[in-house]
Write an enzyme that holds these catalytic residues in place. Structure first.
Site, short mmCIF file in Angstrom:
data_model
loop_
_atom_site.label_atom_id
_atom_site.label_comp_id
_atom_site.label_asym_id
_atom_site.label_seq_id
_atom_site.Cartn_x
_atom_site.Cartn_y
_atom_site.Cartn_z
N ARG A 33 0.84 -1.21 0.00
CA ARG A 33 0.00 0.00 0.00
C ARG A 33 0.87 1.26 0.00
NH1 ARG A 33 -4.82 -1.84 -0.19
NH2 ARG A 33 -5.27 -3.78 0.91
N HIS A 104 8.15 1.55 -10.48
CA HIS A 104 6.97 1.14 -9.72
C HIS A 104 5.71 1.51 -10.46
CE1 HIS A 104 8.22 5.17 -8.39
NE2 HIS A 104 6.93 5.44 -8.26
N HIS A 106 1.74 2.29 -10.14
CA HIS A 106 0.65 2.67 -9.24
C HIS A 106 -0.63 1.99 -9.71
CE1 HIS A 106 2.66 6.32 -7.41
NE2 HIS A 106 3.37 6.23 -8.52
P1 5GP Z 1 6.27 8.45 -7.63
O1 5GP Z 1 5.84 9.85 -7.26
O2 5GP Z 1 7.77 8.29 -7.63
O3 5GP Z 1 5.64 7.91 -8.88
O4 5GP Z 1 5.67 7.53 -6.48
C1 5GP Z 1 6.30 7.25 -5.30
C2 5GP Z 1 5.22 6.81 -4.34
O5 5GP Z 1 5.85 6.17 -3.24
C3 5GP Z 1 4.39 7.96 -3.78
O6 5GP Z 1 3.02 7.75 -4.11
C4 5GP Z 1 4.65 7.90 -2.29
O7 5GP Z 1 3.51 8.20 -1.50
C5 5GP Z 1 5.13 6.48 -2.07
N1 5GP Z 1 6.04 6.31 -0.96
C6 5GP Z 1 7.12 7.10 -0.67
N2 5GP Z 1 7.76 6.62 0.42
C7 5GP Z 1 7.07 5.51 0.82
C8 5GP Z 1 7.26 4.58 1.89
O8 5GP Z 1 8.19 4.67 2.69
N3 5GP Z 1 6.35 3.56 1.98
C9 5GP Z 1 5.29 3.43 1.11
N4 5GP Z 1 4.47 2.41 1.32
N5 5GP Z 1 5.11 4.28 0.08
C10 5GP Z 1 5.98 5.30 -0.07
#
Ligand code: 5GP
Ligand code: ZN
Length: 120
Positions: A33, A104, A106
């Site tokens: 999550r 990653h 989403h």
């Molecule tokens: P991005 O913005 O790089 O596409 O997505 C990174 C995602 O990782 C964000 O939605 C953020 O909330 C999530 N995220 C960042 N740090 C952590 C963490 O320590 N644990 C979890 N479960 N999610 C994280």
């Protein structure tokens, strides 16, 4: 590059060094999550191997990219949002708000999602 990076947040989550709430896993992927959910259901699917982003993952390990997407579909089924609908998103670069440099996916759903593109 696929060896674990001790500085990489998601490598550390995959290794269990940083806690996360597991949702689904396979031999090659891990789903957990999002800590800051942007929808009623917001799950991240990562390859266990370190790859920087979706483009490098596609170039370096296309079957692993397919595993990540198939795991996203399984997450949607498990979360009960397969028929209501969901969005699979890879962010790349600053305009997309990308913050973590381990590829990653989403998985977003569980409610009517906003339009994507320009802020409103
Ligand atoms: P991005 O913005 O790089 O596409 O997505 C990174 C995602 O990782 C964000 O939605 C953020 O909330 C999530 N995220 C960042 N740090 C952590 C963490 O320590 N644990 C979890 N479960 N999610 C994280
Ligand atoms: Zn990593």
């Amino acid at each position: 590059m696929s060896s674990p990076d001790p500085e990489c947040l998601f490598c550390r989550i995959v290794a269990g060094d940083i806690p996360s709430t597991a949702v689904y896993e396979t031999g090659t992927t891990y789903a957990f999550r999002d800590i800051n959910p942007q929808a009623a259901t917001h799950v991240l699917v990562v390859p266990r191997e370190h790859h920087e982003d979706s483009g490098t993952l596609a170039a370096e390990a296309p079957e692993l990219l397919a595993d990540v997407i198939l795991s996203g579909v399984e997450v949607a089924k498990q979360e009960g949002i397969e028929s209501s609908g969901y969005r699979l998103v890879f962010n790349t670069g600053p305009d997309a708000g990308r913050t973590v440099f381990h590829a990653h996916l989403h998985v977003l759903g569980g409610e009517q999602l906003g339009l994507f593109g320009r802020p409103h």
